[in-house]
Design an enzyme around this catalytic site. Structure first.
Site, PDB file in Angstrom:
ATOM      1  N   LYS A  22      29.048  45.440  62.383  1.00 21.90           N
ATOM      2  CA  LYS A  22      29.691  46.399  61.456  1.00 21.90           C
ATOM      3  C   LYS A  22      29.190  46.128  60.032  1.00 21.90           C
ATOM      4  O   LYS A  22      28.734  47.042  59.339  1.00 21.90           O
ATOM      5  CB  LYS A  22      31.197  46.239  61.493  1.00 21.90           C
ATOM      6  CG  LYS A  22      31.946  46.941  60.363  1.00 21.90           C
ATOM      7  CD  LYS A  22      33.449  46.818  60.474  1.00 21.90           C
ATOM      8  CE  LYS A  22      34.011  45.617  59.813  1.00 21.90           C
ATOM      9  NZ  LYS A  22      34.084  45.639  58.351  1.00 21.90           N
ATOM     10  N   ARG A  92      36.767  50.188  52.370  1.00 17.42           N
ATOM     11  CA  ARG A  92      36.419  49.462  51.159  1.00 17.42           C
ATOM     12  C   ARG A  92      34.913  49.505  50.918  1.00 17.42           C
ATOM     13  O   ARG A  92      34.434  49.525  49.803  1.00 17.42           O
ATOM     14  CB  ARG A  92      36.949  48.042  51.357  1.00 17.42           C
ATOM     15  CG  ARG A  92      36.253  46.973  50.674  1.00 17.42           C
ATOM     16  CD  ARG A  92      36.830  46.675  49.351  1.00 17.42           C
ATOM     17  NE  ARG A  92      35.907  45.785  48.661  1.00 17.42           N
ATOM     18  CZ  ARG A  92      35.794  45.711  47.351  1.00 17.42           C
ATOM     19  NH1 ARG A  92      36.559  46.468  46.599  1.00 17.42           N
ATOM     20  NH2 ARG A  92      34.961  44.898  46.789  1.00 17.42           N
ATOM     21  N   ARG A 121      40.659  43.061  46.117  1.00 17.78           N
ATOM     22  CA  ARG A 121      39.272  43.543  46.270  1.00 17.78           C
ATOM     23  C   ARG A 121      38.744  44.214  44.986  1.00 17.78           C
ATOM     24  O   ARG A 121      38.323  45.360  44.990  1.00 17.78           O
ATOM     25  CB  ARG A 121      39.137  44.489  47.455  1.00 17.78           C
ATOM     26  CG  ARG A 121      39.850  44.133  48.739  1.00 17.78           C
ATOM     27  CD  ARG A 121      39.291  42.952  49.485  1.00 17.78           C
ATOM     28  NE  ARG A 121      37.981  43.134  50.028  1.00 17.78           N
ATOM     29  CZ  ARG A 121      37.721  43.638  51.249  1.00 17.78           C
ATOM     30  NH1 ARG A 121      38.715  44.026  52.000  1.00 17.78           N
ATOM     31  NH2 ARG A 121      36.475  43.746  51.679  1.00 17.78           N
ATOM     32  N   PRO A 122      38.754  43.550  43.844  1.00 21.55           N
ATOM     33  CA  PRO A 122      38.239  44.181  42.624  1.00 21.55           C
ATOM     34  C   PRO A 122      36.735  44.429  42.711  1.00 21.55           C
ATOM     35  O   PRO A 122      36.064  43.902  43.599  1.00 21.55           O
ATOM     36  CB  PRO A 122      38.573  43.161  41.533  1.00 21.55           C
ATOM     37  CG  PRO A 122      38.666  41.861  42.241  1.00 21.55           C
ATOM     38  CD  PRO A 122      39.190  42.162  43.610  1.00 21.55           C
ATOM     39  N   ASP A 124      34.801  44.145  39.726  1.00 20.51           N
ATOM     40  CA  ASP A 124      34.311  43.725  38.403  1.00 20.51           C
ATOM     41  C   ASP A 124      32.912  43.111  38.458  1.00 20.51           C
ATOM     42  O   ASP A 124      32.080  43.352  37.564  1.00 20.51           O
ATOM     43  CB  ASP A 124      35.296  42.741  37.761  1.00 20.51           C
ATOM     44  CG  ASP A 124      35.566  41.538  38.652  1.00 20.51           C
ATOM     45  OD1 ASP A 124      35.757  41.731  39.870  1.00 20.51           O
ATOM     46  OD2 ASP A 124      35.559  40.405  38.162  1.00 20.51           O
ATOM     47  N   ASP A 305      36.225  35.806  57.954  1.00 19.90           N
ATOM     48  CA  ASP A 305      36.568  36.838  58.943  1.00 19.90           C
ATOM     49  C   ASP A 305      37.003  36.255  60.279  1.00 19.90           C
ATOM     50  O   ASP A 305      37.551  36.986  61.109  1.00 19.90           O
ATOM     51  CB  ASP A 305      35.389  37.793  59.155  1.00 19.90           C
ATOM     52  CG  ASP A 305      35.114  38.635  57.926  1.00 19.90           C
ATOM     53  OD1 ASP A 305      34.059  39.281  57.874  1.00 19.90           O
ATOM     54  OD2 ASP A 305      35.952  38.619  57.003  1.00 19.90           O
ATOM     55  N   ILE A 327      38.496  32.555  50.288  1.00 20.26           N
ATOM     56  CA  ILE A 327      37.779  33.772  49.904  1.00 20.26           C
ATOM     57  C   ILE A 327      38.729  34.901  49.523  1.00 20.26           C
ATOM     58  O   ILE A 327      38.550  35.555  48.479  1.00 20.26           O
ATOM     59  CB  ILE A 327      36.839  34.242  51.055  1.00 20.26           C
ATOM     60  CG1 ILE A 327      35.910  33.116  51.493  1.00 20.26           C
ATOM     61  CG2 ILE A 327      36.071  35.498  50.637  1.00 20.26           C
ATOM     62  CD1 ILE A 327      34.906  32.677  50.449  1.00 20.26           C
ATOM     63  N   ARG A 397      38.726  49.650  63.779  1.00 15.59           N
ATOM     64  CA  ARG A 397      37.797  49.702  62.643  1.00 15.59           C
ATOM     65  C   ARG A 397      36.597  48.801  62.892  1.00 15.59           C
ATOM     66  O   ARG A 397      35.523  49.014  62.336  1.00 15.59           O
ATOM     67  CB  ARG A 397      38.496  49.259  61.353  1.00 15.59           C
ATOM     68  CG  ARG A 397      39.535  50.224  60.856  1.00 15.59           C
ATOM     69  CD  ARG A 397      40.018  49.842  59.488  1.00 15.59           C
ATOM     70  NE  ARG A 397      38.893  49.724  58.544  1.00 15.59           N
ATOM     71  CZ  ARG A 397      39.052  49.419  57.257  1.00 15.59           C
ATOM     72  NH1 ARG A 397      40.266  49.174  56.777  1.00 15.59           N
ATOM     73  NH2 ARG A 397      38.017  49.347  56.455  1.00 15.59           N
TER      74      ARG A 397
HETATM   75  C1  EPZ Z   1      32.286  41.618  52.791  1.00 10.81           C
HETATM   76  O1  EPZ Z   1      33.322  42.128  51.966  1.00 10.81           O
HETATM   77  C2  EPZ Z   1      32.689  41.977  54.222  1.00 10.81           C
HETATM   78  N1  EPZ Z   1      32.771  43.427  54.361  1.00 10.81           N
HETATM   79  C3  EPZ Z   1      34.049  41.343  54.558  1.00 10.81           C
HETATM   80  O2  EPZ Z   1      34.354  41.645  55.920  1.00 10.81           O
HETATM   81  C4  EPZ Z   1      33.922  39.837  54.407  1.00 10.81           C
HETATM   82  O3  EPZ Z   1      35.175  39.237  54.655  1.00 10.81           O
HETATM   83  C5  EPZ Z   1      33.451  39.497  52.977  1.00 10.81           C
HETATM   84  O4  EPZ Z   1      32.205  40.188  52.690  1.00 10.81           O
HETATM   85  C6  EPZ Z   1      33.231  38.002  52.781  1.00 10.81           C
HETATM   86  O5  EPZ Z   1      32.280  37.548  53.672  1.00 10.81           O
HETATM   87  C7  EPZ Z   1      31.626  44.133  54.557  1.00 10.81           C
HETATM   88  O6  EPZ Z   1      30.537  43.589  54.568  1.00 10.81           O
HETATM   89  C8  EPZ Z   1      31.781  45.605  54.746  1.00 10.81           C
HETATM   90  P1  EPZ Z   1      32.996  39.866  48.675  1.00 10.81           P
HETATM   91  P2  EPZ Z   1      33.112  42.166  50.347  1.00 10.81           P
HETATM   92  O7  EPZ Z   1      32.568  40.818  47.625  1.00 10.81           O
HETATM   93  O8  EPZ Z   1      31.708  42.493  50.023  1.00 10.81           O
HETATM   94  C9  EPZ Z   1      36.118  38.795  45.262  1.00 10.81           C
HETATM   95  C10 EPZ Z   1      35.682  42.431  57.703  1.00 10.81           C
HETATM   96  O9  EPZ Z   1      36.729  42.013  58.207  1.00 10.81           O
HETATM   97  N2  EPZ Z   1      35.392  39.779  44.444  1.00 10.81           N
HETATM   98  O10 EPZ Z   1      32.083  38.746  49.061  1.00 10.81           O
HETATM   99  O11 EPZ Z   1      34.180  43.013  49.763  1.00 10.81           O
HETATM  100  C11 EPZ Z   1      36.907  39.486  46.374  1.00 10.81           C
HETATM  101  O12 EPZ Z   1      38.141  39.954  45.892  1.00 10.81           O
HETATM  102  C12 EPZ Z   1      35.518  42.467  56.198  1.00 10.81           C
HETATM  103  O13 EPZ Z   1      34.685  42.818  58.354  1.00 10.81           O
HETATM  104  C13 EPZ Z   1      35.745  39.928  43.099  1.00 10.81           C
HETATM  105  O14 EPZ Z   1      36.639  39.250  42.599  1.00 10.81           O
HETATM  106  O15 EPZ Z   1      33.401  40.633  49.994  1.00 10.81           O
HETATM  107  C14 EPZ Z   1      37.072  38.392  47.395  1.00 10.81           C
HETATM  108  O16 EPZ Z   1      38.166  37.580  47.040  1.00 10.81           O
HETATM  109  C15 EPZ Z   1      36.766  41.967  55.485  1.00 10.81           C
HETATM  110  N3  EPZ Z   1      35.101  40.858  42.344  1.00 10.81           N
HETATM  111  C16 EPZ Z   1      35.770  37.599  47.247  1.00 10.81           C
HETATM  112  O17 EPZ Z   1      35.212  37.952  45.964  1.00 10.81           O
HETATM  113  C17 EPZ Z   1      34.097  41.647  42.873  1.00 10.81           C
HETATM  114  O18 EPZ Z   1      33.535  42.476  42.131  1.00 10.81           O
HETATM  115  C18 EPZ Z   1      34.734  37.911  48.330  1.00 10.81           C
HETATM  116  O19 EPZ Z   1      34.434  39.288  48.224  1.00 10.81           O
HETATM  117  C19 EPZ Z   1      33.747  41.478  44.231  1.00 10.81           C
HETATM  118  C20 EPZ Z   1      34.408  40.531  44.989  1.00 10.81           C
END
Ligand code: EPZ
Length: 424
Positions: A22, A92, A121-122, A124, A305, A327, A397
């Site tokens: 996915k 998302r 999930r910000p 920023d 995950d 995370i 999903r």
């Molecule tokens: C990806 O999400 C995956 N989704 C998530 O899988 C996975 O858990 C995650 O990476 C971590 O490995 C997809 O690939 C579609 P991040 P993503 O940006 O990109 C914070 C599933 O179950 N953050 O690495 O959203 C955020 O809030 C899903 O398949 C900021 O603060 O993950 C989180 O605490 C769930 N600001 C951390 O970083 C930002 O601008 C990790 O987020 C971006 C992220």
């Protein structure tokens, strides 16, 4: 009303093939917007998030068709850069259209995809990085409006190796003017897949697989066809189901080289795990040893995950375990549901303390998000008696057909739809 009915309490045994990834497929789908032509992706999982992304791409002018697990996306005519709220908020990962649409059309307007139960999930980091590439953002409430007269390469060091932000920067950089040097990039396998896809389309990317990527912009990208790798989280789900039920499984088409952290934990728990390229064989009859302390980390650490599914498996371990989630801030939603089954788990901030119990009892359960829902399936398979898991849409999903897969592993599971209660 529909739910999963599971009669648990016996070890799983059998063989299952792992679906396409996915989190590998979704960024590749958004990257097709950069290609003025057709892209063909094979081994694409037929899950709700993929269908939702297909709908979103159609709203901006892409033609999207499926033939079993092959998806064809024709992005020749992108006619709109306004992404409708309904489609954007369906998942998302809509945020990963930022980079490609800015690269292709130099503008995008979308409602913030928003958070979910696992965290705020910000975005920023995404916005901060793209600003360094000559992108202007106008933030009006919940709407993101971004535009650029020309994407330009930049030196960017991410404050955190965000998977999505890394993907957006890569997709913005491949047709930007000049060179982008991205440091502290995420190294998840899905990033490597995206880079290999874009390189196949003509992009110039160096450092693939590392946290330092150097991307030199090119004028155009060419049509590509590519196969999507197997889903390491789905593969891990079934290995943890074996651990929870004391089963013996063959998991085929598994990306075992991406699963070393989980395999190490399973062996620590007492399971025998044999790997032969893309086949993983697990004998979890003895997998009862607790994990004194484990923390989720960015790749190649233990994946967030799989955290909730590990907690479910450790609920039946022969001692006390501590799992720390580093995370996301809201990834323990399944704990009260597991406690309803008799698990002894206490939340301590971003940690849970799990005191193993002799048995769990089946009951009515409510999935509240994707991976927590999968954890309830695992617990129900290990529990004595019958469980009914509501909130199926969350599980759908990410899992093509969890009933099909669990049945292949000998599990007693059925979709119950409507009042007829006739299992399907
Ligand atoms: C990806 O999400 C995956 N989704 C998530 O899988 C996975 O858990 C995650 O990476 C971590 O490995 C997809 O690939 C579609 P991040 P993503 O940006 O990109 C914070 C599933 O179950 N953050 O690495 O959203 C955020 O809030 C899903 O398949 C900021 O603060 O993950 C989180 O605490 C769930 N600001 C951390 O970083 C930002 O601008 C990790 O987020 C971006 C992220």
């Amino acid at each position: 009303m529909e739910y999963l009915r599971i009669k648990g309490g016996k070890p799983l045994a059998g063989e299952v093939r792992v679906q396409g990834s996915k989190n590998g497929a979704l960024p590749l789908m958004t990257a097709t917007v950069l290609i003025q032509g057709k892209t063909v992706l094979h081994n694409c999982p037929r899950i709700a998030d993929i269908e939702a992304m297909a709908d979103l791409l159609r709203t901006i002018g892409c033609k999207v068709g499926f033939d079993k697990d092959t998806i064809t996306i024709d992005a020749t005519h992108i006619c709109d850069t306004h992404c409708p709220q309904k489609q954007v908020q369906a998942m998302r990962s809509s945020i990963m259209l930022l980079g490609p649409l800015l690269g292709r059309c130099k503008s995008i307007q979308m409602h913030r995809p928003g958070g979910c139960v696992i965290g705020e999930r910000p975005t920023d980091i995404h916005e901060w990085a793209l600003r360094r590439m000559n992108v202007e953002f106008i933030s009006q409430g919940d709407t993101i409006t971004a535009y650029t007269d020309r994407l330009t390469g930049a030196d960017i060091c991410l404050p955190f190796p965000s998977v999505g932000a890394t993907e957006n920067v890569i997709m913005a950089a491949v047709t930007a003017e000049g060179t982008t040097r991205l440091t502290n990039a995420a190294k998840e396998p899905e990033i490597r897949l995206l880079c290999e896809f874009l390189r196949k389309a003509g992009a110039k990317i160096r450092g693939i697989g590392t946290s330092v990527l150097e991307i030199t912009g090119v004028d155009t990208l060419r049509e590509v066809s590519m196969s999507i790798m197997a889903d390491r989280i789905v593969a891990g789900t079934y290995l943890l189901a074996a651990a929870a039920t004391g089963g013996q499984l063959f998991v085929r088409d598994a990306p075992s080289e991406q699963m070393q952290s989980l395999i190490g934990v399973l062996r620590h728990m007492g399971a025998s795990v044999f790997v032969d390229r893309d086949i993983i064989c697990i004998d979890a009859y003895e997998a009862k040893r607790p994990c004194p302390y484990i923390k989720t980390e960015v790749y190649p650490g233990f994946p967030t995950d799989l955290q909730s599914m590990l907690v479910a498996a450790l609920a039946l371990a022969s001692g006390e375990s501590v799992v720390e989630e580093s995370i996301f801030e809201g990834r323990f939603r399944m704990v009260p549901q597991l406690c309803k089954m008799g698990a002894d788990i206490t939340e301590e901030g971003n940690r849970v303390r799990i005191r193993g119990v002799e048995k769990l009892c089946g009951t009515d359960l409510e999935a509240q998000e994707l991976r927590g829902g999968a954890a309830l399936v695992i617990a129900a398979l290990a529990a004595d008696g019958e469980s009914r898991i509501h909130g199926l849409s969350y599980i759908e999903r990410g899992y093509e057909d969890i009933v099909r897969d669990i049945r292949q592993l000998g599990g007693d599971i059925a979709y119950i739809t409507g009042e007829s209660n006739v299992p399907v």
